[in-house]
Design an enzyme around this catalytic site. Sequence first.
Site, PDB file in Angstrom:
ATOM      1  N   SER A 295       0.844  -1.202   0.000  1.00  0.00           N
ATOM      2  CA  SER A 295       0.000   0.000   0.000  1.00  0.00           C
ATOM      3  C   SER A 295       0.881   1.254   0.000  1.00  0.00           C
ATOM      4  CB  SER A 295      -0.913  -0.027   1.224  1.00  0.00           C
ATOM      5  OG  SER A 295      -1.366   1.254   1.519  1.00  0.00           O
TER       6      SER A 295
ATOM      7  N   TRP B 123       2.238   1.691  -3.389  1.00  0.00           N
ATOM      8  CA  TRP B 123       1.188   2.174  -4.292  1.00  0.00           C
ATOM      9  C   TRP B 123       1.133   3.705  -4.247  1.00  0.00           C
ATOM     10  CZ3 TRP B 123      -3.022   5.250  -3.235  1.00  0.00           C
ATOM     11  CH2 TRP B 123      -3.935   5.414  -4.266  1.00  0.00           C
ATOM     12  N   HIS B 124       1.354   4.269  -3.039  1.00  0.00           N
ATOM     13  CA  HIS B 124       1.253   5.725  -2.913  1.00  0.00           C
ATOM     14  C   HIS B 124       2.324   6.439  -3.724  1.00  0.00           C
ATOM     15  CE1 HIS B 124      -1.504   4.927   0.405  1.00  0.00           C
ATOM     16  NE2 HIS B 124      -1.901   6.180   0.251  1.00  0.00           N
ATOM     17  N   GLY B 125       3.523   5.889  -3.732  1.00  0.00           N
ATOM     18  CA  GLY B 125       4.568   6.585  -4.474  1.00  0.00           C
ATOM     19  C   GLY B 125       5.775   5.702  -4.675  1.00  0.00           C
TER      20      GLY B 125
ATOM     21  N   PHE C  81      -0.599  10.418  -7.135  1.00  0.00           N
ATOM     22  CA  PHE C  81      -0.476   8.976  -6.985  1.00  0.00           C
ATOM     23  C   PHE C  81      -1.255   8.256  -8.086  1.00  0.00           C
ATOM     24  CE2 PHE C  81      -0.275  10.346  -2.340  1.00  0.00           C
ATOM     25  CZ  PHE C  81       1.075  10.571  -2.436  1.00  0.00           C
TER      26      PHE C  81
END
Lengths: 368, 458
Positions: B317, B320-322, B458
Amino acid sequence: MTSADQTSDVTPFDCSHALRLPAADWVIVAVAMLAIIGLAPIVWQRYERFEPGDDYRMPYELSSDYWLYSRYSRQACDKRKTLLIGDSVVWGHYVPPNETLSHYLNEFSGRQQFANLGLDGTHPAALEGLLRHYSPSLSGRTVVLHFNPLWMTSVKHDLQTDKEFHFNHPDLVSQFTPKIPCYKAPFAARVRIALKRTIPLANWIAHLRTTYYESSDVQNWTLRHPYNCPLKQLTRGLPESAGVPEPAGGTWVSKGAKKQDVTWVDLDTSLQWKFFRRSIELLRKQGNQVFVLVGPFNEHMLNEADAAAYGAIKTKVAQWFAENKVPYFLPPALPAEHYVDASHPLGEGYALWARELLQDPAFTALIQ
Amino acid sequence: MLFQSLPFLVFFAVVYSGYLLVKGTRLRLPWLLVSSYVFYAWLSPLYLIPLAYATVVDYFVAGRIESSPRKRAWLTLSILNNVLVLGFFKYAGFVAENVNALLSAMKVSYAISPPSFLLPAGLSFFLLQSIGYTIDVYRGTTKREKNFLAYAAFVSFFPRLLAGPIERANHLLPQLHGQGRVTLRDFTDGLSIFVVGYFKKVALADYLAIYVAGVYGSPDQHQAPALLLATLLFAWQIYFDFSGYTDMARGIARMMGIGLMLNFNNPYLAVSMGDFWKRWHISLSSWFRDYVYIPLGGNRKGTFGTYRNLFLTMVLSGLWHGAAWTFVLWGAIHAVGNMATRELERTPFYMKKLPTIVKQLFVFAMVTFAWIFFRAATIGDAWTIVARIFTSGLSDPKCPMLALGLIAAVWVYQYLFESRLRSILEIRPVRIALMILLLTYLVLTVPAEGQPFIYMQF
């Protein structure tokens, strides 16, 4: 959508706050907001102390406060017969209030007749916007409009370059047509400016920001003054003016009276001249009597060729005024020692200019 | 096109008027689709390529999943395809950077040139939504969408396109198929939600951002009080920014008679890290729960297996953000925090004796600590901030009292909303007065230019 729908509540309000307003409540909110939007500037105008001074000259620091300018303009229209409008030359960039053109005209004519509605930095393109959007009472008056040839001394000053150029008072210039090539603001910004001109509240908020919050919004102001209460800034009177700027490095003569190269713009293609003519047309359409003051440009700083080109411009300008029956005064240059720079006279220069003007038959006929 | 911008206001006025005219007709879906594509193309027409590509591929693959005996292979293809698109645009630079660092450490004089293309805004959001759809079709929890227009509108629905919520097919698709009934209540509810979101973003997030950017831009030049306050302000900035965006998205959709899922539910009142993730970015956390954590085994594999799955899910997770190690570390900190509060929740002291407000402050402190790694430009900066909070001296932080006052006001409001005193907030004059207060504050204090949303990157 029907009012019956209003009572049905099929979709749940799954939200993390309680601010759910039905239509009736939105109507109340809308009425309240309209009242705030409509009344706040009016109430504030009554609350804020307004002392425009003897000649109605705006404080220098508040030159971008157009709401305040409207107020000065309105009051000047009520109290004075003749209004002097133009850029910093009319405003009196390097001189105190008792050495401006309007002051000397009042003094030498023996009547409190002239108001100084000059605004620092208003080149003709901005001047047109100032007259169109922020001079609501300007109709049926006598207006002395100043034309400063400085704005035609280069393609850049004339706003004709394709390259972006940040000039004074972008909020006053034409946002769409006539097009200004060096003005590259995004479309949304232009729409915002165009809308702002029509919404008194927006101008009033800009006034509060300029006057009380160091020309920034409240949020940015709190970053500079983290422990101050923003509401306490809203004092009743306008902040005291710091006076006029000192000429950097002295006057033109004290700096060595050096000649400068000037690339005069052709009058036929000049944008600033075009905007100036539009200003005259606008003022006349509003029933004003218009008298144009040209210069006095510091011709001493021009080399021979540039001086000849300036002479040609003066001839053409005079011809246009004559053809269009616009009374005007085109004085010779003041003595060299009376100039601070290319266009701003010193106090003695303003006094001399006022004396010459009061001897002009067209002008004296106008102010009778 | 930002929701809080003038171009969007004009765009929405046109789209909404047209929508009211065509709702209940066969033109409704085409109108929604064209509007969504225009909205996205406004940022860059090139962005339409990955959007259209993902839509066409998953529409086709879902058909295969339904009809082919090799369902798993088709599902794998869909997931791989989406992950590759995401990897290509989002992680290629990150991979190149790390490979180069590795090669340099091994003294190999070769370097991969990092890609120069831009990450299409919202890519991670619509790709995750598309993956969720094909998995649901595979699992049989949702039917394959036969109408291409409906599916394309589902993937690209403009209010949620740039930053979610990440919708589920069985929630959004039926609404797109419906008659498009729009009631006055839909409109007023949507407006209510939108205005609160607008206030969160423009009046709060953008304001706090100025202070945070100043401190986080040069952490070595600030001392403990400023670093602490900037971290606290960032915790609220990101909440106001992202939940403000979501509220605006949900408000716009609601005005069109379409309900988007609740994405934030007063997360800073959470009493455990697990509770926090049930309140923060709910559409993403439930996506990771359903499509990553549970398939990994969830909590069915004993304590170690559960924590391993939790850790992997949170790290994923974070990634996924960056595409940066700071985000990986942020995910890892959340995983550890989650495990810690799970263990604490097994003790009677934490569950029964510790006052709720203490738990809330404890969770808030942990979440805020993790935000340091999320906000810092590099891991080095993040360590500098942590170290300086404990070691640097005291100096005037010059943090605006107005900002702290606004945060306190919001916290009190949320606390009341979740308490027995909630009924006070629901009294009609109170609601009306609060709305007038919000609007007046917006009108008087907020600068004209809006800032982009954090989560759009994102």
